[in-house]
Design a protein around this motif. Structure first.
Motif, mmCIF file in Angstrom:
data_model
loop_
_atom_site.group_PDB
_atom_site.id
_atom_site.type_symbol
_atom_site.label_atom_id
_atom_site.label_comp_id
_atom_site.label_asym_id
_atom_site.label_seq_id
_atom_site.Cartn_x
_atom_site.Cartn_y
_atom_site.Cartn_z
ATOM 1 N N HIS A 138 0.862 -1.378 0.033
ATOM 2 C CA HIS A 138 -0.049 -0.038 0.139
ATOM 3 C C HIS A 138 0.979 1.188 0.000
ATOM 4 O O HIS A 138 0.653 2.355 -0.857
ATOM 5 N N GLN A 140 3.864 1.442 -1.101
ATOM 6 C CA GLN A 140 4.551 1.511 -2.331
ATOM 7 C C GLN A 140 3.742 2.168 -3.322
ATOM 8 O O GLN A 140 4.062 2.957 -4.123
ATOM 9 N N LYS A 141 2.481 1.688 -3.379
ATOM 10 C CA LYS A 141 1.458 2.374 -4.339
ATOM 11 C C LYS A 141 1.349 3.826 -4.148
ATOM 12 O O LYS A 141 1.220 4.670 -5.064
ATOM 13 N N GLU A 142 1.101 4.228 -3.029
ATOM 14 C CA GLU A 142 0.987 5.655 -2.522
ATOM 15 C C GLU A 142 2.159 6.354 -3.063
ATOM 16 O O GLU A 142 1.840 7.555 -3.765
ATOM 17 N N SER A 144 4.556 5.624 -5.220
ATOM 18 C CA SER A 144 4.524 5.651 -6.662
ATOM 19 C C SER A 144 3.463 6.724 -7.371
ATOM 20 O O SER A 144 3.868 7.346 -8.420
ATOM 21 N N ASP A 145 2.435 6.856 -6.758
ATOM 22 C CA ASP A 145 1.403 7.750 -7.519
ATOM 23 C C ASP A 145 2.087 9.102 -7.280
ATOM 24 O O ASP A 145 1.937 9.962 -7.987
ATOM 25 N N MET A 146 2.656 9.396 -6.060
ATOM 26 C CA MET A 146 2.978 10.488 -5.546
ATOM 27 C C MET A 146 4.237 10.889 -6.573
ATOM 28 O O MET A 146 4.623 12.053 -7.141
ATOM 29 N N ILE A 148 4.622 9.864 -9.598
ATOM 30 C CA ILE A 148 4.008 9.992 -11.126
ATOM 31 C C ILE A 148 3.631 11.627 -10.902
ATOM 32 O O ILE A 148 3.551 12.267 -11.938
ATOM 33 N N LYS A 149 3.003 12.053 -9.967
ATOM 34 C CA LYS A 149 2.455 13.431 -9.801
ATOM 35 C C LYS A 149 3.607 14.584 -9.511
ATOM 36 O O LYS A 149 3.419 15.645 -9.408
ATOM 37 N N TYR A 151 5.973 14.713 -7.011
ATOM 38 C CA TYR A 151 6.104 15.099 -5.765
ATOM 39 C C TYR A 151 7.533 15.370 -5.512
ATOM 40 O O TYR A 151 8.382 14.670 -5.968
#
Length: 548
Positions: A138, A140-142, A144-146, A148-149, A151
């Motif tokens: 979880h 790692q997914k969070e 990874s999303d950051m 891509i955005k 951060y």
């Protein structure tokens, strides 16, 4: 990670009794071992819980005390023992030792087998591992999303501290702070931050590979580092405060997953830096090759890269020496060459920072180029530059590769950087001309005899013979006297009286010899051009004679 106290929620543990070492129930438990052998300590390790009937110690309380001390030193969790099976009661000295060390000893009722208890505990721990794995994924997914955005690194570290409820910090490979969570903005954390960085810098190899450090001023507090791989030779470091007691279901696995995303973010930023580095290299290449004709542009661009036109500048270049089997092997593998050059560039950056040098680093072809600026380039600064270069050379060289340095004279304006660069290159080439490797050379203007030795021998010989004609190889006493008079006359700046005094002959004799040589050589010693040619020819004669 579960503590020994957490195990008492299991039905199999509800009838167990803690008979000593109550203060140690907060010890972590990861593994369970069952054994009744006296040498069981060989199979135990950190966070291991031992289940035993106590048979090996039924008549030897002292041996049980020894086992407890050894397990305590290994940071084992504790002992679950069937007291009524063989011991009947726990010896008083064992109980006192366990209480002193806060090492838990738990009595297991005889109606429950060690195997059953082990199965219950392991199932509980395994379920815990599965939940921690799910949470790590979880995280790692969070992250990874950051990423891509887009951060920032500081935002990622901030979020990690929030997820794990622990202060977090990101350090580069030198132990310098890159980012930190908001916890370190508190006044109460300022001293801790300094102590953390100091502890890690004192043992960078341990920090880079991942290790635990204690903080002297904070009793019982520890920090842990987690390696963050980048394109550099050494890892950056993710630092967590009190990582050994992460709140459930957090785990070191979650930190590692977040570290992987932070690693990708750093690598992306390094790719941007490499593009910036390429632009810098291109500009300085144009400057050195004199393809920029506007002085205003030169001053503006060099100011952008950090050069002050009011300071003096020296140029230091270094290169891998072109010798040895290893260098020849490198020529066959372009990728290996690129990796080696990147590694040297990174290490030179570290040397500049570690030695507190005001320098700009770039590359041109096979050379690594450093421009250093000074307000007063005196003997002290020259000594400091020498120490810096010697330190860099020691740290860059290994058993297979040697590195050489060339150092220019001072130039007073960035416009003259090309002159400094070519002086530094010339200092390198002078070393190679002398068949030296792994050297440090300061540039100096070559003497005429040094310049002449770089010319082909046949050209030197031709100039010598054409200039001195029959006097090139004097055989008779008269010819030898003429050559001696010619050398002395030129040394005396064509003063006849001084020449006669040095030769102990009459001045008319000197005048006669001068007139005769001018007729033989078809020249005039008082003509600057003829005089220079003859002086050079005499110098060539000395060189040819020394070479045999």
């Amino acid at each position: 990670m579960k503590t020994l106290n957490n195990l008492f929620i299991l039905d199999a543990m509800k009838d167990c009794t803690v008979i000593a070492g109550h203060r140690g129930l907060t010890r972590n438990v990861q593994f369970v071992n069952i054994s009744d052998t006296p040498d069981v300590i060989q199979y135990l390790d950190n966070n291991h819980l031992l289940l035993t009937t106590g048979y090996a110690f039924k008549d030897d309380a002292q041996e049980l005390c020894n086992l407890i001390r050894q397990m305590h030193n290994l940071n084992c969790t504790g002992i679950v023992i069937k007291i009524n099976r063989f011991l009947k009661e726990l010896p008083e000295e064992v109980k006192l030792l366990a209480n002193e060390l806060a090492f838990p000893i738990i009595d297991l009722p005889t109606n429950l087998t060690l195997g059953e208890l082990s199965r219950h505990i392991l199932n509980y721990l395994n379920d815990d591992k599965a939940e921690q794995l799910y949470y790590a994924l979880h995280v790692q997914k969070e992250f990874s999303d950051m990423m891509i955005k887009e951060y920032s690194l500081n935002s990622l570290v901030e979020q990690l501290g929030h997820f794990l409820n622990r202060p977090a910090m990101l350090l580069n490979h030198r132990g310098e702070k890159i980012a930190q969570s908001h916890d370190f903005r508190k006044d109460s954390m300022q001293i801790l931050e300094l102590e953390m960085i100091h502890a890690i810098k004192n043992d960078l190899p341990l920090g880079r590979q991942g290790g635990t450090f204690t903080i002297p001023s904070s009793e019982g507090l520890s920090i842990a580092t987690f390696p963050v791989q980048t394109k550099r030779q050494h890892n950056s470091m993710l630092v967590m405060v009190d990582a050994s007691t992460l709140p459930y279901p957090s785990s070191q696995m979650a930190i590692e997953q977040a570290g992987n995303v932070i690693s990708f973010t750093i690598i992306k930023e390094q790719a941007i830096e490499e593009n910036t580095r390429l632009l810098k290299n291109n500009f300085f290449a144009d400057l050195i090759e004199r393809r920029i004709h506007s002085n205003e542009e030169i001053l503006s661009r060099t100011h952008y890269y950090g050069l002050d036109d009011k300071l003096d500048t020296i140029c230091i270049i270094c290169t891998i020496d072109p010798e040895g089997d290893n260098y020849d092997a490198l020529q066959l593998y372009e990728k290996r060459i690129a990796e080696l050059h990147n590694s040297i560039y990174d290490q030179l950056e570290d040397e500049i920072v570690n030695n507190d040098m005001d320098a700009i680093l770039f590359t041109k072809e096979k050379y690594f180029v450093m421009l250093l600026q000074f307000s007063n380039y005196n003997e002290t600064e020259i000594e400091r530059v020498t120490e810096f270069v010697e330190s860099a050379q020691r740290n860059l060289q290994d058993g297979d590769i040697t590195i050489s340095f060339g150092i220019s004279n001072l130039v007073q304006s960035p416009i003259d950087i090309p002159n400094a660069y070519y002086e530094a290159v010339d200092a390198i080439m002078n070393g190679y001309d002398l068949n030296k490797f792994g050297f440090i050379n300061f540039y100096r203007t070559r003497e005429i005899d040094e310049l002449l030795t770089t010319l082909p021998r046949k050209d030197l010989k031709a100039l010598y013979e054409n200039t001195l004609k029959t006097l090139a190889y004097p055989n008779t006493k008269e010819e030898i006297d003429l050559v001696k008079t010619m050398e002395t006359y030129l040394d005396c700046q064509c003063e006849i009286s001084e020449t006669s005094r040095r030769l102990y002959v009459h001045r008319n004799t000197v005048k006669y010899r001068i007139e005769k040589m001018e007729q033989l050589l078809n020249c005039s010693f008082r003509d600057p051009t003829d005089s220079l040619r003859i002086r050079v020819a005499l110098l060539i004669g000395t060189i040819l004679e020394s070479e045999g």
